[in-house]
Design a protein around this motif. Structure first.
Motif, PDB file in Angstrom:
ATOM      1  N   HIS A 295       0.723  -1.279   0.059  1.00 29.31           N
ATOM      2  CA  HIS A 295       0.090   0.073  -0.108  1.00 29.31           C
ATOM      3  C   HIS A 295       0.628   1.159   0.003  1.00 29.31           C
ATOM      4  O   HIS A 295       0.657   2.139  -0.553  1.00 29.31           O
ATOM      5  CB  HIS A 295      -0.666   0.153   1.203  1.00 29.31           C
ATOM      6  N   MET A 296       1.981   1.201   0.735  1.00 28.48           N
ATOM      7  CA  MET A 296       2.774   2.318   0.819  1.00 28.48           C
ATOM      8  C   MET A 296       3.609   2.513  -0.449  1.00 28.48           C
ATOM      9  O   MET A 296       3.755   3.641  -1.068  1.00 28.48           O
ATOM     10  CB  MET A 296       3.859   2.287   2.128  1.00 28.48           C
ATOM     11  N   GLN A 297       3.905   1.277  -1.153  1.00 27.98           N
ATOM     12  CA  GLN A 297       4.473   1.576  -2.280  1.00 27.98           C
ATOM     13  C   GLN A 297       3.614   2.249  -3.428  1.00 27.98           C
ATOM     14  O   GLN A 297       3.971   2.984  -4.229  1.00 27.98           O
ATOM     15  CB  GLN A 297       4.730   0.203  -3.035  1.00 27.98           C
ATOM     16  N   ILE A 298       2.360   2.092  -3.533  1.00 25.95           N
ATOM     17  CA  ILE A 298       1.443   2.666  -4.542  1.00 25.95           C
ATOM     18  C   ILE A 298       1.191   4.329  -3.935  1.00 25.95           C
ATOM     19  O   ILE A 298       1.284   4.916  -4.895  1.00 25.95           O
ATOM     20  CB  ILE A 298      -0.058   1.989  -4.379  1.00 25.95           C
ATOM     21  N   VAL A 299       1.038   4.329  -2.875  1.00 24.25           N
ATOM     22  CA  VAL A 299       0.802   5.804  -2.079  1.00 24.25           C
ATOM     23  C   VAL A 299       1.989   6.554  -2.803  1.00 24.25           C
ATOM     24  O   VAL A 299       1.988   7.924  -3.203  1.00 24.25           O
ATOM     25  CB  VAL A 299       0.272   5.825  -0.884  1.00 24.25           C
ATOM     26  N   LEU A 300       3.371   6.172  -2.495  1.00 20.58           N
ATOM     27  CA  LEU A 300       4.617   6.844  -2.639  1.00 20.58           C
ATOM     28  C   LEU A 300       4.733   7.122  -4.398  1.00 20.58           C
ATOM     29  O   LEU A 300       5.200   8.171  -4.676  1.00 20.58           O
ATOM     30  CB  LEU A 300       5.651   6.307  -2.213  1.00 20.58           C
ATOM     31  N   TYR A 301       4.360   6.094  -4.848  1.00 19.57           N
ATOM     32  CA  TYR A 301       4.334   6.025  -6.619  1.00 19.57           C
ATOM     33  C   TYR A 301       3.510   7.323  -7.083  1.00 19.57           C
ATOM     34  O   TYR A 301       3.946   8.020  -7.883  1.00 19.57           O
ATOM     35  CB  TYR A 301       4.120   4.640  -7.122  1.00 19.57           C
ATOM     36  N   VAL A 302       2.273   7.199  -6.440  1.00 17.73           N
ATOM     37  CA  VAL A 302       1.440   8.283  -7.027  1.00 17.73           C
ATOM     38  C   VAL A 302       1.533   9.778  -6.611  1.00 17.73           C
ATOM     39  O   VAL A 302       1.622  10.583  -7.171  1.00 17.73           O
ATOM     40  CB  VAL A 302      -0.204   7.922  -6.365  1.00 17.73           C
ATOM     41  N   CYS A 303       1.999   9.773  -5.217  1.00 14.26           N
ATOM     42  CA  CYS A 303       2.618  11.019  -4.815  1.00 14.26           C
ATOM     43  C   CYS A 303       3.688  11.686  -5.346  1.00 14.26           C
ATOM     44  O   CYS A 303       3.712  12.861  -5.543  1.00 14.26           O
ATOM     45  CB  CYS A 303       2.560  11.263  -3.156  1.00 14.26           C
ATOM     46  N   PHE A 304       4.751  10.854  -5.289  1.00 11.97           N
ATOM     47  CA  PHE A 304       6.169  11.416  -5.600  1.00 11.97           C
ATOM     48  C   PHE A 304       6.431  11.456  -7.324  1.00 11.97           C
ATOM     49  O   PHE A 304       7.257  12.033  -7.787  1.00 11.97           O
ATOM     50  CB  PHE A 304       7.319  10.726  -5.031  1.00 11.97           C
ATOM     51  N   ILE A 305       5.699  10.289  -7.915  1.00  9.78           N
ATOM     52  CA  ILE A 305       5.889  10.199  -9.331  1.00  9.78           C
ATOM     53  C   ILE A 305       5.101  10.787 -10.440  1.00  9.78           C
ATOM     54  O   ILE A 305       5.091  11.496 -11.356  1.00  9.78           O
ATOM     55  CB  ILE A 305       6.061   8.806  -9.860  1.00  9.78           C
ATOM     56  N   ILE A 306       3.796  10.345 -10.099  1.00  8.73           N
ATOM     57  CA  ILE A 306       2.692  10.670 -10.983  1.00  8.73           C
ATOM     58  C   ILE A 306       2.280  12.284 -10.788  1.00  8.73           C
ATOM     59  O   ILE A 306       2.129  12.963 -11.716  1.00  8.73           O
ATOM     60  CB  ILE A 306       1.618   9.710 -11.054  1.00  8.73           C
ATOM     61  N   PHE A 307       1.862  12.512  -9.582  1.00  8.35           N
ATOM     62  CA  PHE A 307       1.178  13.765  -9.257  1.00  8.35           C
ATOM     63  C   PHE A 307       2.003  15.002  -9.497  1.00  8.35           C
ATOM     64  O   PHE A 307       1.523  15.867 -10.058  1.00  8.35           O
ATOM     65  CB  PHE A 307       0.971  13.924  -7.842  1.00  8.35           C
ATOM     66  N   PRO A 308       3.372  15.101  -9.494  1.00 10.06           N
ATOM     67  CA  PRO A 308       4.241  16.310  -9.853  1.00 10.06           C
ATOM     68  C   PRO A 308       3.951  16.566 -11.263  1.00 10.06           C
ATOM     69  O   PRO A 308       4.247  17.845 -11.760  1.00 10.06           O
ATOM     70  CB  PRO A 308       5.611  15.960  -9.439  1.00 10.06           C
ATOM     71  N   ARG A 309       3.763  15.575 -12.054  1.00  8.75           N
ATOM     72  CA  ARG A 309       3.594  15.576 -13.341  1.00  8.75           C
ATOM     73  C   ARG A 309       2.414  16.246 -14.132  1.00  8.75           C
ATOM     74  O   ARG A 309       2.348  16.678 -15.165  1.00  8.75           O
ATOM     75  CB  ARG A 309       3.969  14.329 -14.294  1.00  8.75           C
ATOM     76  N   CYS A 310       1.403  16.249 -12.876  1.00 11.84           N
ATOM     77  CA  CYS A 310       0.208  16.788 -13.406  1.00 11.84           C
ATOM     78  C   CYS A 310      -0.101  18.443 -12.769  1.00 11.84           C
ATOM     79  O   CYS A 310      -1.201  18.835 -12.893  1.00 11.84           O
ATOM     80  CB  CYS A 310      -0.907  15.721 -13.232  1.00 11.84           C
ATOM     81  N   MET A 311       0.801  18.651 -11.770  1.00  5.76           N
ATOM     82  CA  MET A 311       0.667  19.851 -11.164  1.00  5.76           C
ATOM     83  C   MET A 311       0.618  20.993 -12.091  1.00  5.76           C
ATOM     84  O   MET A 311      -0.177  22.066 -11.844  1.00  5.76           O
ATOM     85  CB  MET A 311       1.770  19.848 -10.133  1.00  5.76           C
ATOM     86  N   THR A 312       1.328  21.096 -12.992  1.00  8.88           N
ATOM     87  CA  THR A 312       1.357  22.191 -14.203  1.00  8.88           C
ATOM     88  C   THR A 312       0.080  22.431 -14.632  1.00  8.88           C
ATOM     89  O   THR A 312      -0.691  23.551 -14.674  1.00  8.88           O
ATOM     90  CB  THR A 312       2.303  21.784 -15.203  1.00  8.88           C
ATOM     91  N   SER A 313      -0.722  21.310 -15.024  1.00  8.23           N
ATOM     92  CA  SER A 313      -2.254  21.484 -15.594  1.00  8.23           C
ATOM     93  C   SER A 313      -3.237  22.046 -14.212  1.00  8.23           C
ATOM     94  O   SER A 313      -4.027  22.901 -14.569  1.00  8.23           O
ATOM     95  CB  SER A 313      -2.600  20.015 -15.952  1.00  8.23           C
ATOM     96  N   LEU A 314      -2.923  21.479 -12.932  1.00 13.83           N
ATOM     97  CA  LEU A 314      -3.800  21.736 -11.899  1.00 13.83           C
ATOM     98  C   LEU A 314      -3.377  23.488 -11.626  1.00 13.83           C
ATOM     99  O   LEU A 314      -4.423  24.216 -11.406  1.00 13.83           O
ATOM    100  CB  LEU A 314      -3.461  21.039 -10.895  1.00 13.83           C
TER     101      LEU A 314
END
Length: 315
Positions: free
Chosen positions: A267-286
């Protein structure tokens, strides 16, 4: 006894398969949502002349393009790792170099965009003279050239490894950034460049933020515009911090794997991946899709049209 062993083996295999499918679904769904948003933003930034002829939006398009490419590459690499698929060194090298290229472009473009906001708020009368379409194009060329040069240096360092002594170019481990740091000099160069990019971008964004805030306190400026620019720069600092966190994603997982059980670690692996890898890549759009008054109505229109088009195709 053999039947019982075979039964437990089948149960274990099915459980592992179910876990892999669950991980792929839980990471691919948010990735697809963010990718959809990024593509809508890219389409929006090319849909009207005001976006194509404004330096700020030209730089934004370059940043968003790099983030989108890195988002696709990260998810592809993650799925390959979850599915236990190994690649050859050349294929893995291309994927890793693409990630390094887009990461460098993202960092440097953030720095240029921050300086553009600084000039817009602190020197509004000179903004049109300094920040032109031509100068923005030159800045983007310099960003790409520096990033490409860093990749060329990585390739040269990588070629120092004696690949001819290997029995096969097939990798024994999963493709990852650490897997391609085969030479101590390559590892040192990678860490030095990452820290240099982070520090230089942080200085550019931080100094721009301080300058904008100081100007916002004066009586001779548009406080609302300055405050909005300051908030944007502050969000860029958060985005930068999350992007740097992606470089310590694997060490964090390695550290917590020693103290957590397998289920919690998953569960921690999924959370860390979404928060640290995926989410920063969409912050520009947000950041720009929600806060920019010029982009927001066009983006919402494009999102609604795309959703309606998808529903009509399904029906």
């Amino acid at each position: 006894m053999s039947n019982a062993t075979q039964f437990h083996t089948n149960i274990t295999v099915r459980r592992q398969l179910l876990e892999r499918v669950m991980i792929c679904i839980l990471t691919t769904v948010p990735c697809c949502v963010f990718l959809f948003m990024n593509c809508a933003m890219l389409l929006t930034l090319r849909s009207k002349s005001v976006f194509r002829e404004t330096s700020r939006y030209i730089l934004l398009y370059n940043l968003l393009l790099a983030d989108t490419a890195l988002l696709v590459q990260s998810q592809l690499m993650y799925i390959l790792a979850v599915c236990r698929m190994t690649l050859t060194y050349p294929v893995c090298g291309v994927l890793i170099m693409l990630a390094n290229l887009t990461t460098a472009i993202s960092f440097l473009t953030l720095a240029v965009m921050s300086l553009e906001r600084y000039v817009a708020v602190c020197y509004p009368l000179k903004h049109a003279t300094i920040i032109t379409i031509r100068n923005s194009g030159v800045a983007i060329i310099v960003v790409w050239a520096f990033s490409a040069l860093s990749i060329l240096t990585r390739v040269i360092l990588l070629l120092n490894f004696p690949f001819e002594e290997l029995q096969s170019l097939q990798m024994k481990h999963f493709c990852g950034k650490e897997s391609m740091l085969l030479d101590p000099m390559a590892d040192l160069y990678d860490k030095s460049l990452t820290y240099c990019l982070f520090v230089s971008t942080s200085v550019a964004v931080g100094c721009s933020y301080i300058g904008v805030i100081l100007v916002a306190r004066s009586a001779s400026t548009d406080k609302a515009s300055a405050q909005k620019a300051g908030n944007t720069l502050l969000l860029h600092l958060v985005q930068l911090g999350l992007s740097l966190s992606s470089t310590i994603h694997n060490p964090i997982l390695t550290a917590i794997s020693e103290v957590l059980d397998r289920t919690v670690l998953l569960h921690m692996q999924i959370v860390l991946y979404v928060c640290f890898i995926i989410f920063p890549r969409c912050m520009t759009s947000l950041i720009y899709g929600i806060r920019d008054q010029t982009i927001r109505p066009v983006l919402l229109y494009n999102l609604c049209c795309q959703c309606r088009g998808s529903l009509s195709v399904i029906s």
